[in-house]
Design a protein around this motif. Structure first.
Motif, short mmCIF file in Angstrom:
data_model
loop_
_atom_site.label_atom_id
_atom_site.label_comp_id
_atom_site.label_asym_id
_atom_site.label_seq_id
_atom_site.Cartn_x
_atom_site.Cartn_y
_atom_site.Cartn_z
N SER A 42 4.13 17.82 2.83
CA SER A 42 5.39 18.39 2.34
C SER A 42 6.39 17.32 1.92
O SER A 42 7.33 17.61 1.17
N GLN A 43 6.22 16.10 2.43
CA GLN A 43 7.18 15.01 2.24
C GLN A 43 8.54 15.36 2.86
O GLN A 43 9.57 14.81 2.49
N GLN B 57 0.81 -1.22 0.00
CA GLN B 57 0.00 0.00 0.00
C GLN B 57 0.85 1.28 0.00
O GLN B 57 0.81 2.09 0.94
N PRO B 58 1.63 1.53 -1.05
CA PRO B 58 2.45 2.74 -1.10
C PRO B 58 1.64 4.03 -1.05
O PRO B 58 2.17 5.07 -0.64
N ALA B 59 0.34 3.97 -1.40
CA ALA B 59 -0.50 5.17 -1.36
C ALA B 59 -0.67 5.71 0.06
O ALA B 59 -1.14 6.83 0.24
N ARG B 60 -0.30 4.92 1.05
CA ARG B 60 -0.35 5.40 2.44
C ARG B 60 0.60 6.56 2.68
O ARG B 60 0.42 7.34 3.61
N TYR B 61 1.62 6.69 1.84
CA TYR B 61 2.75 7.55 2.19
C TYR B 61 3.00 8.70 1.22
O TYR B 61 3.92 9.48 1.43
N ILE B 62 2.21 8.84 0.17
CA ILE B 62 2.54 9.82 -0.87
C ILE B 62 1.80 11.15 -0.71
O ILE B 62 2.15 12.14 -1.35
N GLY B 63 0.76 11.20 0.15
CA GLY B 63 0.03 12.45 0.35
C GLY B 63 -0.69 12.90 -0.91
O GLY B 63 -0.99 12.10 -1.81
#
Length: 621
Positions: free
Chosen positions: A97-98, A16-22
């Motif tokens: 902001s990452q 689930q990489p979408a958890r981290y891209i904002g």
């Protein structure tokens, strides 16, 4: 174009990489050069859980309405990403902001349940922020805790610079203004923390000292500086209608636990269940105006694209304008295909009529929470629910077409006997019998009853805060009694029984009633690999057992020991409005098996009314 904190090869490796891209719909992105304050909200659990939390949505919206502030979100990295971040030295980052959260002015951590405590340490560790508040410098963010677990902040006190006690809409602006003023005047971190002590509801743990008796109980809890008050008073929103509320909540990229619009209709509860912390600490009851709710519902559905709306409350049935609101939503939203979720309803004719209109009866199940199997035990816990009412509600539901029922119980309640325990199976059987009384040609297939039991955990600021908790073995033995009794019932094939993990429940009891000495256990368990303790597949019982052994701290001293009402409790320095005198009276009434009427029937003099005049239904029948 933003540069993502995680390299592409990392995103391709993790779940689930979408958890981290904002960059989700309605998320807030500002020019960091044009704001004076930056903060990040941490929900110390996985993204799907955190994105379902209403409190963060409210404060995220409120904080970002300040032109001088930008507030981001951050969630606990799942174990797969946790490993990569440590291996590649990737710091914890904000979604918007990452950028590293260590660069923020504030790190706000919401504490919704005790089993997230090791995840708090995970986040601080990954962020590069010293775990102990006293070791932080002016270069580190101010770490603030809020949420229901702050009603006993002591087990995690060393890890926080300050705690906000109460509802966040009240004094955060004053706290931010104090921070900016201190910064403008060249003040240090310590200068700010001392100034923060003057703000109502703010608790700075490092400015208090705890001493102990030889038996391990608390001897004294005293402020160590003049600025620190002896009592911290919870902050409360009294006008819910005018309180800030997000009309454009952030919409997650992936399916969240509650993937819907959440409309908070009221706060507080009139019921007075003696085991329920939320029912005590959120008193008094405060309703939102129904016209305002209609307006909010319309805007939120339009601004999110969701097709379901949940009416949030501790006891939705007690909202005085519920029929009007529900009928409005049914009448105004059918062309949009909007579903209405109604949690925490008392099952009556109106509720069943509404649910029949908004649910697929063949797929959905109804939920009852008797909490105890016998009427005696329901009187002890002040549930205010009789067997007659339960069976009548189940009967109406069955006649309305439902055949699936979920029943929630607790085991290990104060004064519990074997007859009370077996009563769980007997009540489930009576509900099954009620179904099979319906003529066969009018039934909707086979009856399916799921009875589940959690294990009673005494929580701070409840009448049961002095009660002993069962041991892990006692809990499992009691669950075995229920299981055997279910198998002895005539309709056993229609009844399924499940129960919560006893070891996790015992640890939760330790964390709920712990004092500052317990922080050492939490830190050691974390160092040994404990994170995501609320997830049974990741729970490291061995890490916790080793931590207890190495610290010499006895879990049963905190979880299983009965307290006397004159003992100083770790949370006694907090003033939540509900008085200790009232809680003691309710503890005594529980042992007498005496029911206290709910607030609409009669004011019980709990003390909440002194907090500003919420809906305390004094002398109204």
């Amino acid at each position: 174009m933003r540069k993502l904190a995680l390299p592409e090869e990392v995103l391709l490796q993790i779940e689930q990489p979408a958890r981290y891209i904002g960059n989700e719909f309605n998320s807030v992105v500002k020019d960091k050069e044009k704001v004076a304050l930056r903060g990040a909200f941490l929900f110390p659990d996985v993204y799907e859980i955190g994105m379902s939390h209403l409190g963060i949505q409210i404060l995220y919206d409120m904080f970002n309405k300040r032109e001088d502030m930008w507030c981001e979100r951050v969630y606990s990295p799942w174990p797969d990403l946790d490993r990569v971040m440590r291996e590649q030295s990737i710091p914890l980052f904000g979604l918007e902001s990452q950028e590293p959260v260590k660069n923020e002015d504030f790190l706000f951590i919401t504490l919704q349940y005790e089993m997230c405590y090791t995840n708090v340490l995970q986040a601080l560790d990954l962020a590069g922020i010293p775990l102990h508040a006293v070791e932080r410098t002016d270069e580190d963010p101010i770490v603030i805790g809020g949420g229901p677990c702050t009603y006993n902040p002591e087990p995690i006190a060393p890890f926080f610079d300050l705690f906000y006690i109460g509802e966040g809409e009240v004094v955060y602006d004053k706290l931010f203004d104090t921070y900016l003023e201190n910064k403008k005047n060249g003040g240090t971190r310590q200068d700010f923390l001392k100034k923060a002590c003057w703000i109502p509801g703010i608790y700075v743990p490092q400015f208090y000292e705890v001493t102990y008796h030889e038996d391990g109980t608390i001897a004294a809890f005293t402020p160590s500086i003049p600025e620190a008050p002896e009592k911290i008073k919870k902050q409360l929103v009294m006008d819910m209608t005018e309180a800030t509320y997000p009309e454009k909540p952030v919409v997650p990229f992936i399916k969240a636990t509650q993937d819907r619009v959440v409309l908070e209709i009221q706060r507080g509860c009139i019921r007075g269940c003696r085991f329920c912390q939320a029912g005590m600490v959120y008193r008094p009851t405060r309703e939102r105006d129904v016209e305002k709710l209609k307006e909010l519902a319309t805007h939120m559905l339009r601004n999110t694209g969701h097709d379901e709306i949940s009416l949030s409350s501790l006891s939705s049935s007690d909202y005085s304008h519920l029929p009007e609101l529900v009928n409005y939503l049914i009448d105004s939203c059918p062309e949009k295909g909007v579903n209405i979720s109604l949690p925490s309803l008392r099952i009556d004719a109106f509720s069943l009529d509404v649910m029949s209109k908004v649910q697929d009866i063949k797929k959905s199940s109804l939920t009852f929470a008797p909490e105890a199997g016998s009427q005696r035990m329901r009187n002890v816990i002040n549930k205010g629910l009789t067997e007659e009412v339960i069976l009548d509600g189940a009967g109406k539901a069955f006649e309305g077409g439902w055949n699936k029922v979920k029943l929630y119980f607790m085991l290990g309640l104060p004064t519990e006997t074997e007859d009370d325990i077996k009563g769980i199976a007997h009540l489930a059987e009576k509900i099954a019998e009620r179904y099979y009384e319906i003529p066969k040609d009018q039934r909707n297939g086979k009856c399916q009853i799921t009875a589940s039991s959690s294990f009673f955990i005494p929580k701070p600021f409840t009448p049961f805060q002095w009660a002993p908790m069962n041991t892990e073995r006692e809990f499992l033995d009691k669950a075995a009694i229920v299981k055997a009794e279910v198998r002895a019932q005539l309709n056993q094939k229609s009844i399924r029984y499940i129960y919560h993990e006893a070891d996790i429940s015992l640890l939760e009891g330790f964390l709920a009633r712990g004092d500052r000495k317990c922080a050492e256990v939490i830190e050691k368990a974390y160092r040994k690999g404990a994170i995501f303790d609320a997830w049974s597949e990741y729970f490291r019982k061995d890490a916790w057992e080793e931590a207890f052994a190495e610290t010499g701290i006895d879990v049963s001293f905190y979880a299983c020991r009965k307290r006397s009402t004159d003992e100083i409790l770790p949370w006694d320095f907090l003033d939540i409005g509900v008085t200790k005198k009232f809680l003691i009276r309710e503890w005594e009434r529980a042992q007498q098996e005496t029911v206290t009427p709910n607030c609409k029937m009669q004011c019980s003099g709990c003390g909440a009314k002194s907090f500003g005049g919420g809906v305390c239904y004094e002398n109204q029948n």
